[in-house]
Write an enzyme that holds these catalytic residues in place. Structure first.
Site, PDB file in Angstrom:
ATOM      1  N   CYS A 178       0.823  -1.220   0.000  1.00  0.00           N
ATOM      2  CA  CYS A 178       0.000   0.000   0.000  1.00  0.00           C
ATOM      3  C   CYS A 178       0.856   1.269   0.000  1.00  0.00           C
ATOM      4  CB  CYS A 178      -0.957   0.008   1.191  1.00  0.00           C
ATOM      5  SG  CYS A 178      -2.221  -1.232   1.108  1.00  0.00           S
ATOM      6  N   HIS A 196      -3.662  -6.359   0.699  1.00  0.00           N
ATOM      7  CA  HIS A 196      -3.527  -6.721   2.098  1.00  0.00           C
ATOM      8  C   HIS A 196      -4.648  -7.695   2.407  1.00  0.00           C
ATOM      9  CE1 HIS A 196      -6.199  -3.133   2.182  1.00  0.00           C
ATOM     10  NE2 HIS A 196      -6.821  -3.826   3.092  1.00  0.00           N
TER      11      HIS A 196
END
Ligand SMILES: [Zn+2]
Lengths: 456, 246
Positions: free
Chosen positions: B95, B193
């Site tokens: 991210c 994730h």
């Protein structure tokens, strides 16, 4: 005219949904609001003593229930959305279910619905419990939620009292938005806070200047005594406090004190988070002029809502059901579960619908490792729900392994597996996410084990 | 014989976001199941990190508005990270961390934040967020990558960057060109994730094997029992209409 039409349309929908055996916690309100979108404010204005609003991310339902107990004892039962349906249709349904005349409305309100509700409803008091990050808080969700609540506070009448949690920095800072009087509640007792560690993230920053706050005490999550080294922002001195807290197996002993009074009570709900719920309810009740004795009685008779730590007897098996919805709440539940004496089996039910959080990675922020420590008293561990596999993976990495750890897809199959595996003498602790709880409640009701939660 | 690996986990305090802990936990558990020890060293903002001794570096995802503070700290570590990479350091960035591995990151307000340039990519703002479950075909792995994405930035790969894989379901780097993540040598970046590594055991083992090779050359890596992991993956695949694939 329109109001009457809407009211009766809603009543009709309520009667129909009751006939169909559904509780109908929101549908009748939705029907009525379709006829008159401004109905909520109109109904609330018919309350002789106005309304009381309860908002915040965690503990709204339990707090409102305790407060309802106090109001009921002192002035008669309020109009109350006790099932926790806290969006406008749920609020309107509460009025439809209660025959008039109405003395007071006690409404638990979702944070996102608060600005509109506060503008429409003539509120005498608004209570804010806390602002914890929710499952989906990756990108400033906490701040967004806090701002929604603040915008609700700004829309209150100048005469309305705002009751705030002094121990939550972001909530305490909301005092600046209040057009009228503010009252704070907080913990003065020192509590061994095993969960008050770990990173604070955003919650540990000053709501005014964003500098990292200095905590002189932490109770759990980011609640505690704090001071900003940057701008001097500090925890306000609370007017209503808990001076003593002793954990008991199924509750706690509390000493509550305020200027001019004090009471000692055994709260039949476990954990620090419920002590906060009770404290907030007590502060609101006192601000509304309820007698100390009556407040004490309400705390002593507190009942959790379904799934917020409830014991259910299922034949020879005792079930303990505790809703889990975010890391903070989950950690508190685990801490409380550990306090249950003797060995216990566990059933985790993980769903990932919108109401549960579609991103299941929040599980990795839950301290499940504590369960696998020796001496934690955990027997068989079962996982279920729509994301049973994800739950099982989480527990595997927390230190559990087969055969002690098992999983089954869905809620009912997992419940059966858990019931078949455990031993009859051991309680089964069930921890479902929100929609898994609804499914579980359905299964239990079908089996005649638990009453439907709208009847509680 | 030395079966010890060192992992540096950057900013565990700041980027306390979903699944980051899971990624580190997955590496450390799987290492120990394979007979290795993974020593995790947590390094916060401004704290010294000895990357010369590290085999692996993990940089997690942050909130958008933390990117600037983060970028400053990362830039100070740039040379140390580059030196580490030259010596075979295995890097996983997720991210926000992934975005800063590139050349630059432009905030939604139009402000330009320099990245450390470990990979040839840049991240620009876009309308709305790309959110949801993702499946990525990664030919170099025995199974597709699965996870959850939630990002506002759109990442575009330059000519010398290679995608981690092709998006089968979801948005990926930018929702347009079908790529997801990037890799260059032993540096990996991704938006996934959920947590990423516990649910992608093949990827976790791939990273560990590369780190182990840095210490001891090519080593055999045992096949672990991944029953739970595969059950979690299967539900996601089936829901995405990819039944039967692993
Ligand atoms: Zn400050």
């Amino acid at each position: 005219m329109r109001e009457r039409l809407a009211y009766w349309a809603g009543r009709l929908a309520l009667a129909l949904s009751r006939r169909l055996g559904r509780g109908g916690t929101s549908l009748p309100g939705r029907v009525a609001l379709r006829v008159d979108p401004a109905l909520l404010g109109k109904l609330a204005r018919r309350c002789e003593r106005g309304a009381v609003l309860v908002s915040g991310t965690n503990g709204k339902t339990t707090t409102a229930r305790i407060l309802a107990g106090a109001l009921e004892r002192s002035e008669g039962a309020p109009v109350h959305n006790r099932s926790g349906a806290n969006l406008p249709p749920g609020l309107v349904t509460a009025f439809l279910r209660t025959p008039p005349p109405w003395r007071r409305a006690l409404l638990e309100v979702d944070e996102a619905a608060l600005p509109r509700a506060a503008a429409q409803v003539p509120a005498a008091l608004l209570l804010v419990t806390n602002v914890f990050r929710d499952q989906l808080d990756r990108y400033g969700e906490v701040e967004r939620t806090a701002r929604l609540i603040e915008s609700g506070i700004r829309r209150l009448d100048p005469g309305a009292t705002v009751v705030l949690n002094a121990d939550d920095p972001r909530v305490a800072a909301m005092a600046a938005a209040a057009p009228g009087p503010v009252r704070f509640f907080g913990f003065e007792a020192s509590v061994a806070a095993s969960d008050a560690k770990g990173p604070l993230g955003d919650a540990g920053r000053c709501p005014r200047c964003a500098a990292p706050l200095t905590f002189t005490a932490r109770l759990y999550a980011h609640l505690g005594r704090y001071l900003c080294p940057g701008c001097g922002f500090r925890r306000p001195d609370p007017e209503v406090t808990i001076q003593g807290f002793t954990a008991l197996p199924w509750g706690s002993r509390l000493e509550v004190a305020w200027a001019g009074g004090a009471l000692a009570v055994e709260l039949p709900l476990p954990g620090l988070f419920n002590a906060y719920n009770a404290l907030g309810a007590a502060a609101a009740a006192l601000a509304l002029g309820v007698d100390a004795e009556v407040v004490g009685a309400a705390l002593g008779a507190a009942v959790g809502s379904f799934g917020r730590f409830q014991r259910v007897d299922a034949g020879e098996r005792q079930l303990v059901v505790a809703l889990v919805k975010n890391p903070t709440g989950f950690n508190e539940v685990l801490r409380t579960v550990e306090g249950i004496e003797g060995e216990k089996d566990m059933l985790f039910l993980l769903n990932d619908r919108a109401a549960d959080g579609t991103d299941v990675s929040w599980l990795w922020d839950v301290d499940l490792e504590r369960l696998s420590r020796p001496g934690a008293g955990i027997g068989a561990v079962t996982c279920g729900g729509e994301r049973a596999g994800d739950m099982a993976v989480r527990l595997k990495y927390a230190g559990f392994e087969r055969p002690r750890l098992q999983f089954a897809q869905g809620v009912e199959a997992a419940l059966d597996l858990a019931l078949a595996r455990g031993s009859p003498g051991r309680p089964l602790v069930i921890m479902p996410t929100y929609t898994a709880l609804l499914a579980l409640e359905d299964v239990l009701a079908r089996r005649g084990v638990a009453r439907s939660f709208w009847e509680v | 014989m030395d079966r010890r690996l060192v992992l540096v986990h950057l900013y565990p305090d700041l980027l306390n976001l979903y699944g980051d802990r899971g990624n580190v936990l997955a590496l450390s558990r799987r290492a120990s199941w394979a007979g290795w020890t993974l020593e995790v060293r947590e390094v916060g903002m401004g704290e010294a990190a000895d990357l010369a001794e590290a085999d692996m570096l993990f940089v997690g995802g942050g909130q958008d508005r933390e990117q600037k503070t983060l970028a400053q700290d990362l830039l100070r570590r740039r040379d140390a990270i580059l030196r580490g990479v030259d010596r075979g350091l295995v890097v996983l960035a997720v991210c926000g961390g992934y975005q800063l591995m590139g050349r630059r990151y432009v905030t939604p307000e139009g402000e330009e934040v320099p990245g450390i340039g470990l990979m040839d990519l840049e991240t620009l703002p876009g309308p709305g967020r790309l959110v949801g479950n993702v499946v990525v075909a990664a030919g170099w792995l025995e199974e597709p990558l699965v996870g959850f994405e939630n990002h506002g930035g759109r990442t575009f790969l330059g000519p010398s960057a290679q995608a981690l894989g092709q998006v089968v379901r979801g948005h990926g780097n930018n929702g347009r060109d079908g790529t997801e993540g990037a890799w260059a040598g032993k540096v990996y970046g991704t938006y996934l994730h959920g947590a990423l590594l516990p649910k992608n055991p093949a990827f976790a083992d791939h990273l560990l094997r590369q780190a182990a090779a840095r210490r001891r050359g090519e080593v055999p890596w045992p096949k672990l029992d991944d029953l739970e992991e595969h059950a979690a993956r299967a539900v996601l695949m089936e829901r995405m209409g990819l039944r039967g694939q692993r």
